[in-house]
Design an enzyme around this catalytic site. Structure first.
Site, mmCIF file in Angstrom:
data_model
loop_
_atom_site.group_PDB
_atom_site.id
_atom_site.type_symbol
_atom_site.label_atom_id
_atom_site.label_comp_id
_atom_site.label_asym_id
_atom_site.label_seq_id
_atom_site.Cartn_x
_atom_site.Cartn_y
_atom_site.Cartn_z
ATOM 1 N N PHE A 125 5.064 -1.479 9.573
ATOM 2 C CA PHE A 125 4.806 -0.318 8.598
ATOM 3 C C PHE A 125 4.130 0.784 9.240
ATOM 4 C CE2 PHE A 125 3.253 1.735 4.572
ATOM 5 C CZ PHE A 125 4.308 1.414 3.771
ATOM 6 N N ASP A 195 -3.170 -7.106 8.464
ATOM 7 C CA ASP A 195 -2.954 -6.392 7.219
ATOM 8 C C ASP A 195 -2.083 -7.457 6.406
ATOM 9 O OD1 ASP A 195 -1.109 -4.788 5.565
ATOM 10 O OD2 ASP A 195 -1.093 -3.217 7.000
ATOM 11 N N TYR A 220 -0.663 -3.699 -5.228
ATOM 12 C CA TYR A 220 0.395 -3.307 -6.288
ATOM 13 C C TYR A 220 1.725 -3.989 -5.737
ATOM 14 C CZ TYR A 220 0.976 0.005 -2.032
ATOM 15 O OH TYR A 220 1.150 0.610 -0.689
ATOM 16 N N LYS A 221 1.694 -4.609 -4.631
ATOM 17 C CA LYS A 221 3.114 -5.359 -4.402
ATOM 18 C C LYS A 221 3.128 -6.755 -5.129
ATOM 19 C CE LYS A 221 3.521 -2.692 0.086
ATOM 20 N NZ LYS A 221 3.234 -2.583 1.212
ATOM 21 N N ARG A 369 16.494 -5.169 1.536
ATOM 22 C CA ARG A 369 15.291 -6.377 1.620
ATOM 23 C C ARG A 369 15.422 -6.720 0.004
ATOM 24 N NH1 ARG A 369 9.485 -4.011 2.745
ATOM 25 N NH2 ARG A 369 10.035 -2.812 0.848
HETATM 26 C C1 LIG Z 1 2.821 -1.289 1.769
HETATM 27 C C2 LIG Z 1 1.999 -1.333 2.883
HETATM 28 C C3 LIG Z 1 1.061 -0.557 3.422
HETATM 29 C C4 LIG Z 1 0.695 0.616 2.403
HETATM 30 O O1 LIG Z 1 -0.522 1.514 2.825
HETATM 31 P P1 LIG Z 1 -1.185 2.274 1.689
HETATM 32 O O2 LIG Z 1 -2.266 2.981 2.360
HETATM 33 O O3 LIG Z 1 -1.581 1.325 0.526
HETATM 34 O O4 LIG Z 1 -0.139 3.125 1.042
HETATM 35 C C5 LIG Z 1 0.374 -0.826 4.645
HETATM 36 N N1 LIG Z 1 0.748 -1.566 5.601
HETATM 37 C C6 LIG Z 1 1.866 -2.549 5.239
HETATM 38 C C7 LIG Z 1 2.015 -3.285 6.443
HETATM 39 C C8 LIG Z 1 2.418 -2.179 3.933
HETATM 40 O O5 LIG Z 1 3.529 -2.932 3.900
#
Ligand SMILES: *Cc1c(COP(=O)(O)O)cnc(C)c1O
Length: 410
Positions: A125, A195, A220-221, A369
């Site tokens: 990500f 993460d 939020y996920k 996905r």
């Molecule tokens: C969704 C996600 C994020 C999101 O980061 P935000 O700062 O909360 O927008 C970060 N890392 C990973 C691996 C994700 O899947």
């Protein structure tokens, strides 16, 4: 041989998590397979938001002493059992992006800036790599990239200060061995920030058991905290006195209301706060985290794996016949998603599914996905989603022009 609808309904009858579905507000006629991007709304979250609005109206500034100010630590303590952390080790604040910056800065400071390299993984990500790059630029460090699929050990040396890795990869859903990887990094004298964006709330996570010192994740996920709900940050209790974190704002000060001229970090996890947070956005997340306290994570994992297997089994022959690749890892190395790769029309297939009420998402290049959230999906939902997928592909519904147009958020 794919399961019959009758057999799938039998699975639902015996599902120990089945009663949770009634505690979510789900749109009629939709099968939501995107809880890995934005979780569904717990019924209790609406009331929580309304009562916080009322509290603001009736109590005004007094609200800060009625649960608003200490929400980051209180919700952190609700998060802790879901990720195998202790009380006082988790804070809920800001987003992953900012929290990563804080932790990477904190780690390099606590190491006395002896090591100049931050390592992040290619193909992950992007925000994790962007923040590593930003910190390196700002502080004069060197950013090193672990190419996707490469062996981590080949990229570790005595120059690496910190590594950032995802426990579950956002595209493929691959689950890393957190204990072995953490140990490897520590043996090289470096620190690792995990993460947990796609693992917290998706499967049992045990940070203590895996020897983890630093982690971030979002709510939020899979955790259903609401759009833009604050993220969490974890620091093992033995590593909370390492110095400053770089976003050294007044809420992370030892005495925020002394209004001292100089910064002094608060003790414990509180030093990872920065500035004023929104009391309103904590309300739905707190309602959701209270619901999560009731969830048996072993049962959640079992249902998640059964659901991903059911979806794949229902589609195996179709995928093969149409040249669609299934890159979902084997169960022991899987998060809670199915990842399908297609050379052409991936975006349009997902749009055609959305038109039928089956919500998944599409990520370039060619990746469809589907996230599986055991609290609000039934086995029958999964079976019906696979049926829709089959019909969209066999009838070539995705070729309709209206499915080719791109929206801003995909
Ligand atoms: C969704 C996600 C994020 C999101 O980061 P935000 O700062 O909360 O927008 C970060 N890392 C990973 C691996 C994700 O899947």
């Amino acid at each position: 041989m794919p399961m019959t609808l009758e057999a799938v309904r039998e699975l639902d009858r015996w599902d120990p998590l089945a009663t949770f579905k009634a505690r979510f507000a789900l749109p009629d006629g939709e099968i939501y397979l995107d809880g890995n991007s934005l979780g569904a709304q717990p019924l209790a979250s609406r009331e929580a938001v309304v009562s916080t609005l009322d509290q603001w109206r009736d109590e005004l500034i007094k609200g800060w002493n009625q649960g608003w100010f200490d929400a980051p630590e209180r919700l952190g303590n609700l998060m802790a059992p879901l990720i195998g952390a202790g009380q006082g080790e988790v804070i809920v604040t800001d987003n992953i992006t900012l929290n990563l910056f804080k932790l990477l800065g904190y780690i390099t400071e606590s190491q006395g800036r002896q090591r100049p390299v931050i390592l992040s993984e290619g193909g992950n990500f992007p925000t994790d790599g962007y923040i590593a790059q930003g910190l390196c630029r700002f502080a004069g460090y060197e950013h090193r990239v672990l190419p996707e699929g490469a062996a981590l050990v080949d990229y570790l040396d005595d120059r690496v200060a910190a590594v950032v890795l995802s426990q579950v990869h956002y595209r493929t859903g691959r689950l890393r061995d957190m204990a072995a990887t953490t140990q490897l990094v520590h043996e090289h004298g470096a620190e690792i920030v995990w993460d947990l964006a796609h693992s917290a709330g998706a499967l049992p996570v045990d940070l203590h058991d895996c020897g983890v010192r630093y982690a971030v994740g979002c709510t939020y996920k899979y955790l259903n905290g609401g759009p833009g709900a604050p993220a969490f940050l974890y620091v093992h209790r033995d590593h909370q006195a390492g110095g400053w974190q770089p976003l050294s704002g007044w809420h992370g000060h030892a005495a925020p209301f002394a209004f001292d001229g100089d910064y002094a970090p608060a003790s414990g996890i509180t030093r990872f706060r920065s500035g004023t947070h929104s009391a309103l956005i904590y309300a739905p997340l707190e309602a959701s985290l209270r619901l999560w306290q009731e969830v048996d994570m072993a049962a959640l994992r079992e249902k998640s794996l059964k659901m991903t297997e059911l979806f794949r089994d229902c589609l195996a022959d179709l995928l093969e016949a149409h040249g669609i690749g299934d890159i979902t890892p084997p169960p022991a190395e899987r998060g809670s998603q199915v990842a399908l790769i297609v050379r052409e029309h991936g975006y349009a297939i997902v749009q055609a599914l959305i038109a039928r009420g089956v919500i998944g998402d599409y990520r370039e290049p060619g990746l469809m996905r589907f996230g599986f959230t055991p609290l609000y999906l039934s086995y029958e939902d999964v079976w019906q989603a696979a049926r829709h997928f089959r019909e969209v592909v066999e009838r070539r519904e995705y070729l309709a022009p209206r499915f080719q147009e791109r929206a801003e958020v995909t």
